[in-house]
Design a protein around this motif. Structure first.
Motif, PDB file in Angstrom:
ATOM      1  N   SER A  16       0.714  -1.029   0.001  1.00 51.84           N
ATOM      2  CA  SER A  16      -0.136  -0.014  -0.110  1.00 51.84           C
ATOM      3  C   SER A  16       0.943   1.456   0.042  1.00 51.84           C
ATOM      4  CB  SER A  16      -0.955  -0.004   1.353  1.00 51.84           C
ATOM      5  OG  SER A  16      -1.926  -0.957   1.062  1.00 51.84           O
ATOM      6  N   GLY A  17       2.178   1.149  -0.389  1.00 46.95           N
ATOM      7  CA  GLY A  17       3.020   2.424  -0.573  1.00 46.95           C
ATOM      8  C   GLY A  17       3.660   2.771   0.923  1.00 46.95           C
ATOM      9  N   VAL A  18       3.674   1.760   1.796  1.00 49.90           N
ATOM     10  CA  VAL A  18       4.373   2.037   3.034  1.00 49.90           C
ATOM     11  C   VAL A  18       5.836   1.934   2.836  1.00 49.90           C
ATOM     12  CG1 VAL A  18       4.771   1.569   5.474  1.00 49.90           C
ATOM     13  CG2 VAL A  18       2.258   1.502   4.355  1.00 49.90           C
ATOM     14  N   VAL A  19       6.196   0.414   2.357  1.00 48.33           N
ATOM     15  CA  VAL A  19       7.644   0.055   2.178  1.00 48.33           C
ATOM     16  C   VAL A  19       8.185   0.596   0.950  1.00 48.33           C
ATOM     17  CG1 VAL A  19       8.984  -2.071   2.252  1.00 48.33           C
ATOM     18  CG2 VAL A  19       6.924  -1.929   3.707  1.00 48.33           C
ATOM     19  N   PHE A  20       7.484   0.537  -0.043  1.00 50.27           N
ATOM     20  CA  PHE A  20       7.832   1.163  -1.470  1.00 50.27           C
ATOM     21  C   PHE A  20       6.753   1.703  -2.130  1.00 50.27           C
ATOM     22  CE2 PHE A  20       6.690  -3.269  -1.920  1.00 50.27           C
ATOM     23  CZ  PHE A  20       5.877  -3.341  -3.125  1.00 50.27           C
ATOM     24  N   PRO A  21       6.801   2.433  -3.263  1.00 51.01           N
ATOM     25  CA  PRO A  21       5.763   3.051  -3.825  1.00 51.01           C
ATOM     26  C   PRO A  21       5.019   2.042  -4.707  1.00 51.01           C
ATOM     27  CG  PRO A  21       8.053   4.320  -4.347  1.00 51.01           C
ATOM     28  CD  PRO A  21       8.217   3.065  -3.772  1.00 51.01           C
ATOM     29  N   ILE A  22       3.821   2.235  -4.727  1.00 51.34           N
ATOM     30  CA  ILE A  22       2.989   1.115  -5.420  1.00 51.34           C
ATOM     31  C   ILE A  22       3.070   1.448  -6.845  1.00 51.34           C
ATOM     32  CG2 ILE A  22       0.987   1.458  -3.767  1.00 51.34           C
ATOM     33  CD1 ILE A  22      -0.600   3.164  -5.635  1.00 51.34           C
ATOM     34  N   GLN A  23       3.813   2.359  -7.452  1.00 50.59           N
ATOM     35  CA  GLN A  23       4.142   2.315  -8.878  1.00 50.59           C
ATOM     36  C   GLN A  23       5.043   1.503  -9.228  1.00 50.59           C
ATOM     37  OE1 GLN A  23       3.976   5.002  -6.790  1.00 50.59           O
ATOM     38  NE2 GLN A  23       2.578   6.645  -7.595  1.00 50.59           N
ATOM     39  N   ASN A  24       5.966   0.877  -8.177  1.00 50.35           N
ATOM     40  CA  ASN A  24       6.906  -0.162  -8.518  1.00 50.35           C
ATOM     41  C   ASN A  24       6.084  -1.599  -8.425  1.00 50.35           C
ATOM     42  OD1 ASN A  24       8.475   2.048  -8.189  1.00 50.35           O
ATOM     43  ND2 ASN A  24       9.822   1.030  -6.617  1.00 50.35           N
ATOM     44  N   LEU A  25       5.035  -1.558  -8.136  1.00 49.63           N
ATOM     45  CA  LEU A  25       4.125  -2.858  -8.477  1.00 49.63           C
ATOM     46  C   LEU A  25       3.989  -3.099  -9.963  1.00 49.63           C
ATOM     47  CD1 LEU A  25       1.316  -2.593  -5.783  1.00 49.63           C
ATOM     48  CD2 LEU A  25       3.056  -4.128  -5.750  1.00 49.63           C
ATOM     49  N   PRO A  26       3.914  -4.230 -10.378  1.00 47.20           N
ATOM     50  CA  PRO A  26       3.557  -4.660 -11.798  1.00 47.20           C
ATOM     51  C   PRO A  26       2.242  -3.830 -12.063  1.00 47.20           C
ATOM     52  CG  PRO A  26       3.987  -6.656 -10.484  1.00 47.20           C
ATOM     53  CD  PRO A  26       4.189  -5.638  -9.621  1.00 47.20           C
ATOM     54  N   LYS A  27       2.241  -3.256 -13.429  1.00 46.62           N
ATOM     55  CA  LYS A  27       1.168  -2.579 -13.608  1.00 46.62           C
ATOM     56  C   LYS A  27      -0.283  -3.102 -13.567  1.00 46.62           C
ATOM     57  CE  LYS A  27       3.665   0.113 -17.254  1.00 46.62           C
ATOM     58  NZ  LYS A  27       3.493   1.427 -16.581  1.00 46.62           N
ATOM     59  N   ALA A  28      -0.343  -4.570 -13.599  1.00 41.16           N
ATOM     60  CA  ALA A  28      -1.636  -5.177 -13.494  1.00 41.16           C
ATOM     61  C   ALA A  28      -1.946  -4.998 -12.218  1.00 41.16           C
ATOM     62  CB  ALA A  28      -1.458  -6.589 -13.824  1.00 41.16           C
ATOM     63  N   LEU A  29      -0.984  -4.894 -11.070  1.00 42.11           N
ATOM     64  CA  LEU A  29      -1.431  -4.819  -9.595  1.00 42.11           C
ATOM     65  C   LEU A  29      -1.788  -3.595  -9.108  1.00 42.11           C
ATOM     66  CD1 LEU A  29       0.758  -7.678  -8.173  1.00 42.11           C
ATOM     67  CD2 LEU A  29      -1.558  -7.999  -8.897  1.00 42.11           C
ATOM     68  N   GLN A  30      -1.278  -2.541  -9.649  1.00 40.69           N
ATOM     69  CA  GLN A  30      -1.286  -1.011  -9.437  1.00 40.69           C
ATOM     70  C   GLN A  30      -2.728  -0.691  -9.105  1.00 40.69           C
ATOM     71  OE1 GLN A  30       0.969   1.675 -11.700  1.00 40.69           O
ATOM     72  NE2 GLN A  30       2.672   0.467 -11.698  1.00 40.69           N
ATOM     73  N   PRO A  31      -3.697  -1.118 -10.017  1.00 39.81           N
ATOM     74  CA  PRO A  31      -5.287  -0.824  -9.722  1.00 39.81           C
ATOM     75  C   PRO A  31      -5.943  -1.449  -8.546  1.00 39.81           C
ATOM     76  CG  PRO A  31      -4.835  -1.192 -12.082  1.00 39.81           C
ATOM     77  CD  PRO A  31      -3.786  -1.750 -11.651  1.00 39.81           C
ATOM     78  N   VAL A  32      -5.121  -2.626  -8.346  1.00 47.71           N
ATOM     79  CA  VAL A  32      -5.459  -3.443  -6.940  1.00 47.71           C
ATOM     80  C   VAL A  32      -5.215  -2.770  -5.813  1.00 47.71           C
ATOM     81  CG1 VAL A  32      -5.578  -5.673  -5.737  1.00 47.71           C
ATOM     82  CG2 VAL A  32      -5.596  -5.674  -8.413  1.00 47.71           C
ATOM     83  N   ALA A  33      -4.229  -2.209  -6.028  1.00 53.74           N
ATOM     84  CA  ALA A  33      -3.727  -1.345  -4.548  1.00 53.74           C
ATOM     85  C   ALA A  33      -4.446  -0.114  -4.377  1.00 53.74           C
ATOM     86  CB  ALA A  33      -2.146  -0.961  -4.817  1.00 53.74           C
ATOM     87  N   GLU A  34      -5.049   0.306  -5.348  1.00 54.73           N
ATOM     88  CA  GLU A  34      -6.182   1.422  -4.981  1.00 54.73           C
ATOM     89  C   GLU A  34      -7.512   0.996  -4.548  1.00 54.73           C
ATOM     90  OE1 GLU A  34      -5.774   4.624  -5.719  1.00 54.73           O
ATOM     91  OE2 GLU A  34      -3.743   4.392  -6.397  1.00 54.73           O
ATOM     92  N   PHE A  35      -7.720  -0.435  -4.278  1.00 53.67           N
ATOM     93  CA  PHE A  35      -8.819  -0.618  -3.629  1.00 53.67           C
ATOM     94  C   PHE A  35      -8.355  -1.037  -1.947  1.00 53.67           C
ATOM     95  CE2 PHE A  35     -10.044  -1.436  -7.751  1.00 53.67           C
ATOM     96  CZ  PHE A  35     -11.585  -1.032  -7.780  1.00 53.67           C
ATOM     97  N   PHE A  36      -7.161  -0.958  -1.501  1.00 56.58           N
ATOM     98  CA  PHE A  36      -6.791  -1.277  -0.248  1.00 56.58           C
ATOM     99  C   PHE A  36      -6.838  -0.009   0.517  1.00 56.58           C
ATOM    100  CE2 PHE A  36      -3.290  -4.347  -1.734  1.00 56.58           C
ATOM    101  CZ  PHE A  36      -4.155  -5.283  -1.945  1.00 56.58           C
TER     102      PHE A  36
END
Length: 262
Positions: free
Chosen positions: A193-213
């Motif tokens: 959720s962007g605490v340990v590393f930016p969510i932009q570093n997640l795979p592109k397919a998972l970045q929208p999923v992080a927005e629901f956290f």
């Protein structure tokens, strides 16, 4: 409005404050053991993760890795303290101590019990986020005094995760089932959720999923306010938090009411 004993109910705010004050009295009876970990945990985490990994990692989003961590940790403190309170704590009060049954003999409604409890968790979230800010500020990791505004976001985080945890509690019949909630949902969310590393570093397919956290939104707000860096995305964060709190709290109270009023 009257209760079953034909006694008038106090006004709504008085009923909520009485529930809040009950939790405050119980919590402050063991203030040192309850409050001290709020100051020690961020210090341990920063020492173990920040100082260790920070020497090997590049700057993140224009800041040192220690500062990146320090601007997200207040929200994780609020998340975990409110989640524990409204999961294990609520379940014990509901099933073992029968606390709510006793409280309902007073002129209180079921919704008063849980709205007051949610507000108490918001207060704990604010306190624990303040504790983290104080610790990281001692090391000069966050800009002051702007970082004190994190306490406001900490209150919002406390309310949000209290509402979610009450909703989860409404389904739980065995206290051990909370292990799935903490291990299967909250712990992974801590890392993605962007605490340990930016969510932009997640795979592109998972970045929208992080927005629901839910944690993603309070962390982004906290970091933006700490660094005095605002964007249109923060409007979406506020709207998400407001909608999430209203929906999860409404469903939670409705379900818990059925367990208390048979």
């Amino acid at each position: 409005m009257r209760n079953n004993n034909s006694q008038p109910y106090p006004v709504f705010l008085i009923r909520l404050s009485s529930v809040w004050y009950r939790h405050f009295r119980v919590y402050t009876k063991s203030l040192i053991s309850n409050g001290l970990p709020a100051f020690l945990e961020p210090l341990i985490f920063l020492a173990g993760i920040g100082l260790g990994m920070g020497t090997y990692l590049p700057r993140m989003q224009g800041m040192s890795y220690l500062t990146f961590l320090a601007t997200g940790l207040p929200m994780t403190a609020a998340m975990f303290t409110s989640s524990f309170e409204c999961s294990y704590g609520t379940f014990i009060r509901l099933e073992f101590d029968k606390t709510y049954e006793g409280m309902l003999t007073a002129p209180l409604l079921v919704r008063d019990l849980f709205i007051g409890e949610i507000l108490w968790c918001g207060t704990k979230g604010m306190f624990f986020s303040l504790a983290v800010v104080c610790i990281v500020a001692l090391f000069g990791l966050v800009p002051m005094p702007a970082s004190f505004c994190a306490c406001i976001i900490g209150f919002m985080a406390g309310v949000m995760f209290a509402s979610l945890s009450l909703f989860i509690t409404s389904f739980v019949s065995n206290i051990n089932h909370f292990n799935f909630y903490f291990t299967g949902f909250l712990s992974p969310m801590f890392f993605f959720s962007g605490v340990v590393f930016p969510i932009q570093n997640l795979p592109k397919a998972l970045q929208p999923v992080a927005e629901f956290f839910p944690l993603t939104h309070v962390v982004r707000l906290c970091r933006g306010i700490d660094l005095w860096s605002f964007s249109v995305t923060m409007v979406w964060d506020f709207l998400f938090i407001a909608a999430f709190c209203v929906l999860s709290a409404s469903f939670a109270i409705s379900r818990l009411k059925k367990r208390l009023v048979l």
